[in-house]
Design an enzyme around this catalytic site. Sequence first.
Site, PDB file in Angstrom:
ATOM      1  N   HIS A  34      34.462  33.989   5.576  1.00  0.00           N
ATOM      2  CA  HIS A  34      35.297  33.263   5.029  1.00  0.00           C
ATOM      3  C   HIS A  34      36.541  34.333   5.161  1.00  0.00           C
ATOM      4  O   HIS A  34      36.751  34.641   5.948  1.00  0.00           O
ATOM      5  CB  HIS A  34      35.323  33.086   3.444  1.00  0.00           C
ATOM      6  N   HIS A  37      36.415  37.331   5.500  1.00  0.00           N
ATOM      7  CA  HIS A  37      35.795  38.635   6.477  1.00  0.00           C
ATOM      8  C   HIS A  37      37.330  38.570   7.685  1.00  0.00           C
ATOM      9  O   HIS A  37      37.459  39.555   8.214  1.00  0.00           O
ATOM     10  CB  HIS A  37      34.785  37.558   7.108  1.00  0.00           C
ATOM     11  N   GLN A  61      17.962  44.773   3.771  1.00  0.00           N
ATOM     12  CA  GLN A  61      18.908  45.082   2.019  1.00  0.00           C
ATOM     13  C   GLN A  61      18.238  43.908   1.420  1.00  0.00           C
ATOM     14  O   GLN A  61      18.863  43.762   0.247  1.00  0.00           O
ATOM     15  CB  GLN A  61      20.158  45.274   2.407  1.00  0.00           C
ATOM     16  N   LYS A 149      35.698  44.541  -1.740  1.00  0.00           N
ATOM     17  CA  LYS A 149      34.352  43.892  -2.729  1.00  0.00           C
ATOM     18  C   LYS A 149      33.390  44.360  -3.409  1.00  0.00           C
ATOM     19  O   LYS A 149      32.946  44.408  -3.680  1.00  0.00           O
ATOM     20  CB  LYS A 149      34.713  42.935  -2.047  1.00  0.00           C
ATOM     21  N   ASP A 150      32.977  45.093  -1.452  1.00  0.00           N
ATOM     22  CA  ASP A 150      31.608  46.423  -2.036  1.00  0.00           C
ATOM     23  C   ASP A 150      32.214  47.534  -2.259  1.00  0.00           C
ATOM     24  O   ASP A 150      31.492  48.022  -1.216  1.00  0.00           O
ATOM     25  CB  ASP A 150      30.743  45.386  -0.787  1.00  0.00           C
ATOM     26  N   GLN A 153      29.077  50.000  -1.576  1.00  0.00           N
ATOM     27  CA  GLN A 153      28.421  49.744  -0.260  1.00  0.00           C
ATOM     28  C   GLN A 153      29.275  50.816   0.711  1.00  0.00           C
ATOM     29  O   GLN A 153      29.511  51.500   0.942  1.00  0.00           O
ATOM     30  CB  GLN A 153      28.833  49.045   0.580  1.00  0.00           C
ATOM     31  N   MET A 184      36.774  36.117  -3.039  1.00  0.00           N
ATOM     32  CA  MET A 184      35.300  35.376  -1.611  1.00  0.00           C
ATOM     33  C   MET A 184      34.304  36.319  -1.136  1.00  0.00           C
ATOM     34  O   MET A 184      33.968  37.319  -1.288  1.00  0.00           O
ATOM     35  CB  MET A 184      36.316  34.869  -0.043  1.00  0.00           C
TER      36      MET A 184
HETATM   37  P1  AMP Z   1      29.055  40.651   4.134  1.00  0.00           P
HETATM   38  O1  AMP Z   1      29.501  39.110   5.292  1.00  0.00           O
HETATM   39  O2  AMP Z   1      29.508  40.081   3.081  1.00  0.00           O
HETATM   40  O3  AMP Z   1      28.317  41.123   4.199  1.00  0.00           O
HETATM   41  O4  AMP Z   1      30.584  41.324   4.128  1.00  0.00           O
HETATM   42  C1  AMP Z   1      31.001  41.449   5.474  1.00  0.00           C
HETATM   43  C2  AMP Z   1      32.271  42.570   5.396  1.00  0.00           C
HETATM   44  O5  AMP Z   1      32.682  42.179   4.617  1.00  0.00           O
HETATM   45  C3  AMP Z   1      31.627  43.742   3.897  1.00  0.00           C
HETATM   46  O6  AMP Z   1      32.233  44.610   4.331  1.00  0.00           O
HETATM   47  C4  AMP Z   1      32.258  43.284   2.358  1.00  0.00           C
HETATM   48  O7  AMP Z   1      33.035  44.552   1.822  1.00  0.00           O
HETATM   49  C5  AMP Z   1      33.765  42.404   2.868  1.00  0.00           C
HETATM   50  N1  AMP Z   1      34.000  41.100   2.763  1.00  0.00           N
HETATM   51  C6  AMP Z   1      33.270  40.425   1.887  1.00  0.00           C
HETATM   52  N2  AMP Z   1      34.149  39.580   0.785  1.00  0.00           N
HETATM   53  C7  AMP Z   1      35.103  39.668   1.421  1.00  0.00           C
HETATM   54  C8  AMP Z   1      36.346  40.011   0.426  1.00  0.00           C
HETATM   55  N3  AMP Z   1      36.531  38.007  -0.475  1.00  0.00           N
HETATM   56  N4  AMP Z   1      37.824  40.597   0.587  1.00  0.00           N
HETATM   57  C9  AMP Z   1      37.243  41.521   1.326  1.00  0.00           C
HETATM   58  N5  AMP Z   1      36.520  41.688   2.027  1.00  0.00           N
HETATM   59  C10 AMP Z   1      35.085  41.050   2.008  1.00  0.00           C
END
Ligand code: AMP
Length: 289
Positions: A34, A37, A61, A149-150, A153, A184
């Site tokens: 989205h 990313h 995880q 967002k995380d 993490q 998102m």
């Molecule tokens: P994920 O695919 O959910 O593991 O996320 C991959 C990376 O994208 C991680 O560093 C997340 O923190 C980041 N991420 C996920 N959602 C968002 C968001 N809404 N805004 C900014 N970064 C995000």
Amino acid sequence: MLIIKTIIRLRSTLDKARAKGQTIGFVPTMGSFHEGHLSLMRQAKKDNDLCVVSIYVNPTQFGPKEDFKKYPRDLRRDSSMILKENIDILFVPSDNEIYSDRYLTYIDVEKISQPLCGHFRPGHFRGVATVVAKLLNIVQPHVMYLGQKDAQQVAVLRTMIQDLNFPVKVEVVATSREQDGLAMSSRNKYLSPKDRQESVVLYKALSSAKAMVESGTSSPAKVKATIKSLIKKESSGKIQYVECVNADTLETLKRFEGRVLIALAVFFGKTRLIDNIVIPQHDSRKIKS
Ligand code: AMP
């Protein structure tokens, strides 16, 4: 864009780039892209010669009752979505490539993995730290890009990088939100129309909490109570936690000082949403005096 599935091919491609003095920005993801990313990828592309993105839904995880099997996977959609972002390499390893049958080594970042999400998802950050350590050793980037967002993490991985002397910089990118404020997430697509509508309360509650802190409220208990009552009043979401912590150590705050992180996790149906807000360098005593 090169799509690479094996470590050996990725290593030889990146060795050549490094030999030419090119800098590598790395964005680890679980796919189902989205705008959030994409914002990380754009930053990585802007700051570096090469941008490497990984997609790997990391089994270690996810807890036994979590959505590992159900987690959305669509490589065709993801790769076409990032074609226009000028990504150099998309790394999509298989499970065997990452965890052999005889895999035995895990990374446990103590203490900082325990509160917030860690309390409700035992083993989650052990899995995250392990896979990111492996990906950092595989990609050997100059900079890794993570989303605010995380927030936990970020704190866990920063600690791991410092403690284990990984030669990589971390850049944290602001949370991308829908127009109505919902952060998102790949999991938002699971929300029913009613839950989607109600989920706007999360950012609304975090924003009013931030306003309370900035206008001098010194009691985290009061702020937490305000957030919880707003969520209960305006949605049928089931609150898992609402916490006010130090943004770097994740230690619970007795009063607002330093860099404050207000973080929450709420279930809408079976979908668990997390969100947070950071208040930089706050000191409630200064506002009062
Ligand atoms: P994920 O695919 O959910 O593991 O996320 C991959 C990376 O994208 C991680 O560093 C997340 O923190 C980041 N991420 C996920 N959602 C968002 C968001 N809404 N805004 C900014 N970064 C995000």
